[in-house]
Design a protein around this motif. Structure first.
Motif, mmCIF file in Angstrom:
data_model
loop_
_atom_site.group_PDB
_atom_site.id
_atom_site.type_symbol
_atom_site.label_atom_id
_atom_site.label_comp_id
_atom_site.label_asym_id
_atom_site.label_seq_id
_atom_site.Cartn_x
_atom_site.Cartn_y
_atom_site.Cartn_z
ATOM 1 N N ASP A 1 28.330 -58.941 -20.994
ATOM 2 C CA ASP A 1 28.796 -60.140 -21.392
ATOM 3 C C ASP A 1 27.993 -58.947 -23.309
ATOM 4 O O ASP A 1 29.078 -58.522 -24.058
ATOM 5 C CB ASP A 1 28.395 -60.926 -21.324
ATOM 6 N N ALA A 2 26.776 -58.826 -23.075
ATOM 7 C CA ALA A 2 26.186 -58.829 -24.392
ATOM 8 C C ALA A 2 26.592 -56.659 -24.918
ATOM 9 O O ALA A 2 27.261 -56.763 -26.062
ATOM 10 C CB ALA A 2 24.979 -58.281 -24.430
ATOM 11 N N ALA A 3 26.429 -55.667 -23.069
ATOM 12 C CA ALA A 3 27.055 -54.033 -24.207
ATOM 13 C C ALA A 3 28.476 -54.185 -23.939
ATOM 14 O O ALA A 3 28.577 -53.394 -25.077
ATOM 15 C CB ALA A 3 26.570 -54.089 -23.041
ATOM 16 N N PHE A 4 28.773 -54.990 -23.727
ATOM 17 C CA PHE A 4 30.683 -54.594 -23.523
ATOM 18 C C PHE A 4 31.182 -55.437 -24.309
ATOM 19 O O PHE A 4 32.557 -55.632 -24.337
ATOM 20 C CB PHE A 4 31.142 -54.226 -22.579
ATOM 21 N N ASP A 5 31.308 -56.711 -24.855
ATOM 22 C CA ASP A 5 32.354 -57.898 -25.316
ATOM 23 C C ASP A 5 33.390 -57.820 -24.189
ATOM 24 O O ASP A 5 34.568 -57.846 -24.875
ATOM 25 C CB ASP A 5 32.185 -57.863 -26.675
ATOM 26 N N PRO A 6 33.245 -58.063 -23.073
ATOM 27 C CA PRO A 6 34.668 -57.572 -22.288
ATOM 28 C C PRO A 6 35.476 -59.212 -22.748
ATOM 29 O O PRO A 6 35.044 -60.256 -23.008
ATOM 30 C CB PRO A 6 33.954 -57.780 -20.842
ATOM 31 N N ARG A 7 37.169 -58.694 -22.293
ATOM 32 C CA ARG A 7 37.879 -59.201 -22.080
ATOM 33 C C ARG A 7 38.023 -60.242 -20.721
ATOM 34 O O ARG A 7 38.235 -61.488 -20.729
ATOM 35 C CB ARG A 7 38.874 -58.706 -22.246
ATOM 36 N N ALA A 8 37.983 -59.642 -19.604
ATOM 37 C CA ALA A 8 37.603 -60.152 -18.777
ATOM 38 C C ALA A 8 35.838 -60.010 -17.910
ATOM 39 O O ALA A 8 35.949 -58.364 -17.708
ATOM 40 C CB ALA A 8 38.773 -59.722 -17.661
ATOM 41 N N LEU A 9 35.719 -60.644 -17.237
ATOM 42 C CA LEU A 9 34.220 -60.197 -16.296
ATOM 43 C C LEU A 9 34.308 -60.726 -15.388
ATOM 44 O O LEU A 9 34.229 -62.283 -15.608
ATOM 45 C CB LEU A 9 33.020 -60.408 -17.224
ATOM 46 N N ASP A 10 34.409 -60.152 -14.005
ATOM 47 C CA ASP A 10 33.996 -61.389 -12.397
ATOM 48 C C ASP A 10 32.935 -60.442 -11.929
ATOM 49 O O ASP A 10 32.774 -59.233 -11.870
ATOM 50 C CB ASP A 10 35.680 -61.395 -12.377
ATOM 51 N N VAL A 11 31.850 -61.509 -11.784
ATOM 52 C CA VAL A 11 30.923 -60.835 -10.852
ATOM 53 C C VAL A 11 30.643 -61.515 -9.576
ATOM 54 O O VAL A 11 30.508 -62.586 -9.752
ATOM 55 C CB VAL A 11 29.198 -60.973 -11.714
ATOM 56 N N ARG A 12 30.712 -61.132 -8.611
ATOM 57 C CA ARG A 12 30.514 -61.641 -7.458
ATOM 58 C C ARG A 12 29.253 -61.329 -6.410
ATOM 59 O O ARG A 12 28.808 -59.929 -6.343
ATOM 60 C CB ARG A 12 31.853 -61.485 -6.435
ATOM 61 N N ASP A 13 28.354 -62.365 -6.083
ATOM 62 C CA ASP A 13 28.104 -61.557 -4.930
ATOM 63 C C ASP A 13 28.221 -61.904 -3.023
ATOM 64 O O ASP A 13 28.615 -62.681 -3.086
ATOM 65 C CB ASP A 13 26.410 -62.792 -4.965
#
Length: 85
Positions: free
Chosen positions: A12-24
């Protein structure tokens, strides 16, 4: 901080994404070689950010690994990436 939160925070800090989903996905790999008993080893990331617009697929993956940093990448056994600009 849990690994999943570290991944989210750094991307989030590096790319300021429009969408970000992180799954474990670690539970799906329990007992496999390289999968630690405590989990937090296998992750899937879907990210959409303007920063990736002109980058090749390889450049996008390298940028994500750089943003995560070598110490965090070393703690992750598998990282599946779905990246788009």
């Amino acid at each position: 901080m849990p690994v999943i939160d570290e991944i989210r925070t750094r991307l989030d800090a590096a790319f300021d994404p429009r969408a970000l989903d992180v799954r474990d996905d670690s539970a799906q790999h329990a007992g496999h070689s390289g999968a630690p008993a405590g989990g937090e080893s296998h992750f899937s990331v879907t990210i959409r950010a303007d920063a990736f617009g002109e980058m090749s697929r390889l450049q996008r993956h390298r940028a994500i690994h750089a943003a995560l940093g070598p110490e965090l990448v070393a703690r992750i056994h598998a990282l599946a990436l779905d990246v788009d600009g």
